[in-house]
Design an enzyme around this catalytic site. Sequence first.
Site, short mmCIF file in Angstrom:
data_model
loop_
_atom_site.label_atom_id
_atom_site.label_comp_id
_atom_site.label_asym_id
_atom_site.label_seq_id
_atom_site.Cartn_x
_atom_site.Cartn_y
_atom_site.Cartn_z
CB ALA A 1 1.39 10.40 -1.30
CB VAL B 1 -5.05 6.33 -11.03
CG1 VAL B 1 -5.39 5.34 -12.14
CG2 VAL B 1 -3.65 6.08 -10.50
CE LYS C 1 1.73 5.85 -10.90
NZ LYS C 1 2.46 4.61 -10.58
CG ASP D 1 4.06 -0.64 -3.53
OD1 ASP D 1 3.96 -1.17 -2.41
OD2 ASP D 1 3.22 0.17 -3.98
#
Lengths: 248, 202
Positions: free
Chosen positions: A21, A25, A40, A158
């Site tokens: 979202a 990549v 990225k 994350d």
Amino acid sequence: MSSSTASARLLASSSLISQGAEAKVYKGTLTPGGVPIVLKYRFKKTYRHDSLDATLTKARVAGEARALLRCLRSGVNVPGIRMVDASEGILGIEWIEGNSVKHLLPSGAAEDVDGDEEVPTGLHAYTLEDYGLSADTLMGLIGVEIAKMHLADIIHGDLTTSNMMVRKASSQLVLIDFGLSYHSTLVEDKAVDLYVLERAFASTHPDSEPMFASVLSAYGKQVGKEWPALRRRLDEVRLRGRKRSMVG
Amino acid sequence: MESLSFPQFEARNSQVSVALFRNVANSGALKLRIISASTTEGDLGEAEREAVKFAFVDARLITSKLHLETAIYQAILADSQGALRTRTVHSEILYLLNPTHNITEAIRRYGVSETSTDVIVVRVDSPDVTPDEVQKKMETVVEATISPFGELENVTDWASIKRYYKLNGEVVIKEAAKNPPKEHAIIDEIVTSSVAMKSVMG
């Protein structure tokens, strides 16, 4: 992005390997025949006002690059930085030849259908044995790496088994995707980071309790004196969940 | 001499030539020539600026080819966006190699000086200029012969690099001190990454 910029042409010459979202990549090279790198690209979000979008994108590319450098300086295994074009939203990092931990652990990538995984590595599906690692050793490597990162006061934000890779050449554990990372000295933030990983283990890998216990034991040894406080806080976080109550 | 092409950049900046010169005899004179070229007026000034239109980098402070190429890439990228912090793409390379924002310091440390014996010469140009022509121009200004780039490993001054990048206090560097190849690999990754992210260093 206008197609007339150098970075737009760089992306056009690269191949898309995954899309989320926030970013796309790519795998590409800076010069024809050069070593591969990961690009990225935080693409333009049309749902945001133009100038806000530009500011946020730039700040996030900068933040991610700074977190990576801070990790490198602290001896945390992360990909090196290869190019930064903040105004176009592009971060170029070292290509890590290897597999994600998710892929290497039982019943992780096998039924992976969400497309959130690296490109297939060919006919041979790599296993832990190919890396000369046991599951327990791998858990130890994960614990040590996260501990080194937390000792440098970096919160990953994350932690999942998809955001960890094992290098093919050295069987070294590498933490990736610092897109949600931030700097903090708080025990709370470190405990939540661990809790997020515990949840990720539980939802991705069956019977993960003993695996996560090995991660924590290696983590505890590495962080040293801060560990008792962190462990207590992790127990609290487990009872209430990731978010603190807004009441009171 | 080695050539690299970057087709994503506009033609005038898409061809890069890099050569390592060892045992340079005229580094002091070269430095003076670069300084005077920048202030000379008229046709003579133009000709002098063209003659020294290179980045002359003190090879002692370069850890690897990737380190140098990263600085070159970010310098051309800055030029393509009109975002140069210095006057030319060549001086930008020196600026990017230095960890601070001080341009004078960058040129003093990373540029050619009286004490330089090993100099890396970089030219960012258009592919219309052939590698042979570039090499001849390099050899006209630098009194030395080109060595294979791999000889860089005998030149790198790791102690100075650690000092400039303030790496002596880092635990990971101390731990690797007894294992030079490992220490050098760690330093190389830190400085290469630092160069790559200098535009957002903050």
